[in-house]
Design an enzyme around this catalytic site. Structure first.
Site, short mmCIF file in Angstrom:
data_model
loop_
_atom_site.label_atom_id
_atom_site.label_comp_id
_atom_site.label_asym_id
_atom_site.label_seq_id
_atom_site.Cartn_x
_atom_site.Cartn_y
_atom_site.Cartn_z
N HIS A 55 -9.05 3.88 -1.83
CA HIS A 55 -7.67 3.40 -1.70
C HIS A 55 -7.29 2.53 -2.88
CE1 HIS A 55 -3.94 2.14 -0.05
NE2 HIS A 55 -4.33 1.06 0.57
N ILE A 104 -12.48 -0.92 -1.88
CA ILE A 104 -11.77 -1.33 -3.10
C ILE A 104 -12.00 -0.22 -4.11
CG2 ILE A 104 -11.67 -3.08 -4.92
CD1 ILE A 104 -11.00 -4.36 -2.33
N CYS A 118 0.81 -1.22 0.00
CA CYS A 118 0.00 0.00 0.00
C CYS A 118 0.84 1.27 0.00
CB CYS A 118 -0.92 0.02 1.22
SG CYS A 118 -1.43 -1.61 1.73
#
Lengths: 390, 344, 134
Positions: free
Chosen positions: A339, A216, A90
């Site tokens: 994200h 998502i 991430c």
């Protein structure tokens, strides 16, 4: 730990984040690339290098070699521009930014683009969850049944046990970030939520519920970097990079020195403040890594904005709201803004650019001069901290 | 002369009561009393014949302080091996820490696969071809929903370490009676067994158990009164009581080994768990008679004499009683989910 | 879940909690490490089998899992500190209400997962509360 020369952001762009059914990864890259390049007033021939953060092209769209892909999409392959894909789960975006900064700071390159992109909705939710689980320790966490939310849930559980952080304080993070996201045109979610709604959402991994977790998302973002000494040639409001720091820690949560502290964040922050010659209270606002609500609470502690254990209380008391002492995640954070894994670190820089230029509209922090971005890989195996100023 | 060096059992802690099964199927009869089975064990959704075999084997090694490197044969008997091809025995071996110098194979003979494994180990040990052998009977048996077998088909296993020295109990002799009798079977690939109803009684269980018992008594020149205990295969709580009476054994003799009313029929584990329950209480010098039964059909009868060694090792691992008393009750829906009866 | 060789390679670690012990600094590791983080190239690593006894450091109950584990939810996951020192991540088999920080646990042998109806079965170690179990 010194830049050979100063680096500035001369342009930035970001796509709308969300479920972009009509757009492929390539479409998203081009969309953001054009925005950033136009904002930077550069032409293709001036670009010396590309860095792109992308966590999992292979799992999501069965595509690797993303570096060559984005250069090609951007029409830069015929100019044979060097293009590098970096990955730190991430934190891939933050990592791309740092690599690009170093390329310019070293004197090797002049104009460099740092981008981030993730296309997550071409696969089902189950496959996406498994792809994200690769940010954890596959052999020794996932094999035994760990999911990515479960790891953060265990951090939350211990944080609540040790410091008295409450479920309501976790929810307050999500509520604030949704409130901010509503004012952000590129945010995936643009609706307010309440603490009650968070507490009634289905359990994912106790104590974390659906509304504690970032979604998502598809999206891409890009910033253009140049040496500070020539930045005003391209931009009226170049944003100077004061620090670009990175730290690693153990992959598995069970191997950490202290489960409720992300040492990687602490060390990256320490190096960043050292490099910039600043202390936490001199930061006007920050974009931090709230993949889960507990992530933001731990982050503001680890970055030094509040004492360890005080993150929950500080949030509930409004310290991190836009009018508060240290506004956190004015973009809506990962929670509301979305994200798209590889893109987040660059989106954070994009938000910081808007804020420091005074172009953040309704969510503008008054007098914003120095900002910090914080991007974490997995549940703390990697952390990137950048500090930038007007 | 060879025998039992150590033993161990494992029974999953979940139970479902006969009355709960009867409730779901609208059965008005008192099935628990009819069968003398009040509740049966149910495996957890992450348990199978292999995991049960491992726990039983680990208990056996712990009880007897056995060095796994001495085990040179592993025979695991079951009618619910998780793989049709890939032996249960090798997974058990790895889990108990054997070195790689051993032979292994899986056995199947309905409920007497475990005692057949004991006989195979006895052969290798008595012939001095191996040091120690491990014989296991383990099952997570299935009864078709709504079928009579559903009241009794349970999960459990027992492991026996067979050797020549430091015996807890000597196996003085055995006698087997085997015929081709299709009283109960399961075709390859089918999830549930078929059975011949009342045909499983006289021509099945009773004929073979009485034949093997009479055959062994004659061979050993003994009579039922020479034994302190008797253990018969326990498909339900009625058959072993009836066959004991037919053969001249008393309720006192079979009582310590009669576990089926509380855990159900653990198939390949059944008579071996009954034997373990008896070894848990038997004293040195006492004698145990054991006759298993496997559909298909056959019965293995054993004459066993308890040795001094039993006192040293008996309490070093959980007893059958400990497993019988560790219970968590399920309702039918959760039971069906655990047993994988819901086709997902 | 995974490929066969990757699972097979770590069977001793999963079945029997075999880790290692650095004789130079006396620290114990599970899972085993090739390099001791304290001593790096000065390490003297020897195999070490853990008892599996330990206590819960933190935990969660998972309601939403990846495809491989969907059928098993809800289940408890915990970080367990083994008595010999190292921490590992593992499932704890008990009700969500029963598990708590500090609870003592012991190891059991269970199915970790299956590769569908036709693939292999992965076995390994999970944990149960030490108190009240046989």
């Amino acid at each position: 730990m010194r830049f050979m020369r100063s680096v500035s952001i001369i342009g930035a762009g970001c796509t709308r984040f969300g479920e972009r059914w009509d757009d492929s990864l390539r479409d998203l890259v081009v969309e953001t690339g054009i925005k950033a390049i136009e904002d930077a007033n550069v032409v293709g021939e001036e670009i010396d290098g590309l860095y792109v953060g992308n966590m999992s092209g292979g799992r999501f769209i069965e595509q690797e070699h993303i570096g060559a892909l984005i250069s090609d999409c951007a029409g830069l392959s015929r100019l044979h521009v060097p293009s590098t894909r970096v990955e730190a789960a991430c934190a891939s975006g933050g990592l791309a930014l740092r690599q690009a900064v170093l390329a310019v700071a070293s004197g090797y390159s002049d104009v460099v683009i740092a981008a981030g992109v993730e296309k997550m909705t071409d696969v089902t939710g189950g496959v996406a969850a498994d792809a994200l689980a690769a940010a954890a320790d596959r052999e020794w966490e996932c094999f035994f049944g760990a999911t990515f939310p479960a790891l953060y849930a265990m951090i939350a559980r211990l944080h609540m046990h040790r410091f008295g952080t409450t479920r309501e304080e976790l929810a307050a993070v999500a509520v604030k970030n949704h409130h901010n996201g509503r004012m952000n045109p590129i945010s995936q979610y643009q609706m307010e939520i309440t603490v009650d709604k968070v507490l009634k959402s289905p359990l994912v991994a106790d104590p974390l519920r659906v509304l504690d977790c970032s979604p998502i998302t598809d999206g891409a973002a890009a910033v253009v970097l140049a040496p500070t000494e020539v930045a005003s040639k391209y931009s009226d409001a170049p944003i100077k990079i004061l620090a670009a720091a990175q730290a690693s820690d153990t992959l598995a949560l069970h191997d950490r020195r202290e489960i409720t502290t992300l040492d990687a964040s602490v060390h990256a922050a320490r190096k960043a403040f050292g490099q910039a010659g600043l202390v936490p209270k001199e930061i006007d606002l920050a974009e931090v890594h709230d993949a889960f609500t507990i992530g933001e609470i731990v982050a503001i502690e680890d970055l030094g904005f509040v004492e360890k254990g005080e993150g929950g209380r500080a949030t509930e008391e409004g310290l991190t709201a836009i009018g508060g002492k240290i506004p956190i995640n004015t973009s809506g954070g990962l929670k509301a803004c979305g994200h798209p894994v590889g893109a987040t670190g660059i989106k954070q820089a994009y938000e910081m650019v808007l804020q420091l230029r005074g172009e953040a509209g309704e969510r503008q922090v008054d007098g914003a001069e120095v900002g910090l971005t914080h991007n974490v890989g997995g549940c703390g195996g990697t952390a990137l901290v950048h500090i930038m100023s007007r | 002369m060879a025998g039992i060096v150590s033993y161990g059992v494992y029974v999953p802690r979940y139970r479902i009561k006969a009355e709960e099964i009867a409730r779901v199927w609208g059965e008005k009869e008192d099935m628990a009393s009819n069968l003398n089975v009040f509740e049966k064990s149910v495996p957890d959704s992450d348990e199978d014949s292999v995991t049960i075999a491992v726990e039983a084997a680990r208990n056996a090694l712990k009880r007897g302080s056995i060095d796994p490197a001495r085990i040179e044969a592993i025979y695991a008997g079951s009618e619910s091996h998780p793989y049709a091809v890939k032996p249960t025995g090798t997974i058990v071996g790895e889990a108990i820490g054997v070195d790689h110098e051993l032979t292994a194979a899986d056995f199947e003979f309905a409920c007497k696969a475990g005692t057949a494994a004991v006989q195979a180990c006895l052969g290798l040990v008595s012939a001095n071809l191996i040091d120690l052998g491990l014989a296991i009977g383990t099952d997570t048996s299935q009864g078709a929903p709504g079928d009579a077998l559903e009241y009794t088909a349970a999960a459990g296993g027992a492991a026996y370490v067979i050797g020549r020295e430091n015996l807890a109990a000597e196996i003085e002799g055995f006698y087997s009676f085997t015929t081709d009798t299709p009283d109960f079977w399961r075709r390859e690939g089918m999830p549930y067994p078929e059975h011949g109803g009342r045909f499983t009684g006289e021509p099945g269980y009773f004929k073979h158990v009485t034949s093997s018992t009479r055959g062994l008594l004659k061979k050993m020149r003994t009579i039922p009164e020479d034994y302190d205990y008797a253990v018969f295969h326990q498909p339900n709580g009625k058959f072993p009581v009836r066959v004991a009476r037919q053969l001249g054994f008393s309720m006192e003799q079979i009582e310590p080994g009669l576990v089926v009313p509380w855990i159900g029929n653990t198939y390949s584990g059944s008579s071996l768990i009954g034997l373990a329950a008896t070894l848990d209480v038997a004293r040195p010098g006492e004698r145990i008679f054991l006759a298993s039964f496997g559909s298909g059909a056959g019965s293995d009868a054993f004459s066993i004499r308890v040795c001094d060694g039993i006192e040293d090792i008996r309490n070093r691992a959980p007893r059958v009683r400990d497993y019988i008393e560790d219970v968590v009750y399920l309702d039918y829906a959760v039971y069906a989910k655990h047993k994988g009866k819901l086709r997902l | 879940m995974s490929t066969v060789p990757r699972f097979w390679r770590h069977i001793p670690q999963r079945y029997n909690l075999v880790g290692n012990h650095c004789e130079n600094c006396d620290e114990r590791y599970y899972p085993p490490r090739t390099i001791c983080p304290n001593c790096r190239r000065d390490a003297k690593m020897k195999e070490y089998k853990f008892s599996g006894l330990g206590k819960v450091v933190t935990y969660t109950t998972i309601y939403n899992a990846t495809d491989d584990f969907k059928r098993q939810t809800p289940y408890n996951l915990a970080i367990i500190e083994l008595d010999e020192g190292p921490r590992l991540t593992g499932q704890v088999i008990c009700s969500p209400e029963e598990i708590e920080i500090g609870m003592r646990v012991k190891p059991v042998f269970r199915i970790l997962g299956k590769e569908g109806e036709r693939g292999i079965i992965y076995y390994g170690t999970k944990f149960v509360p030490e108190k009240g179990s046989v």
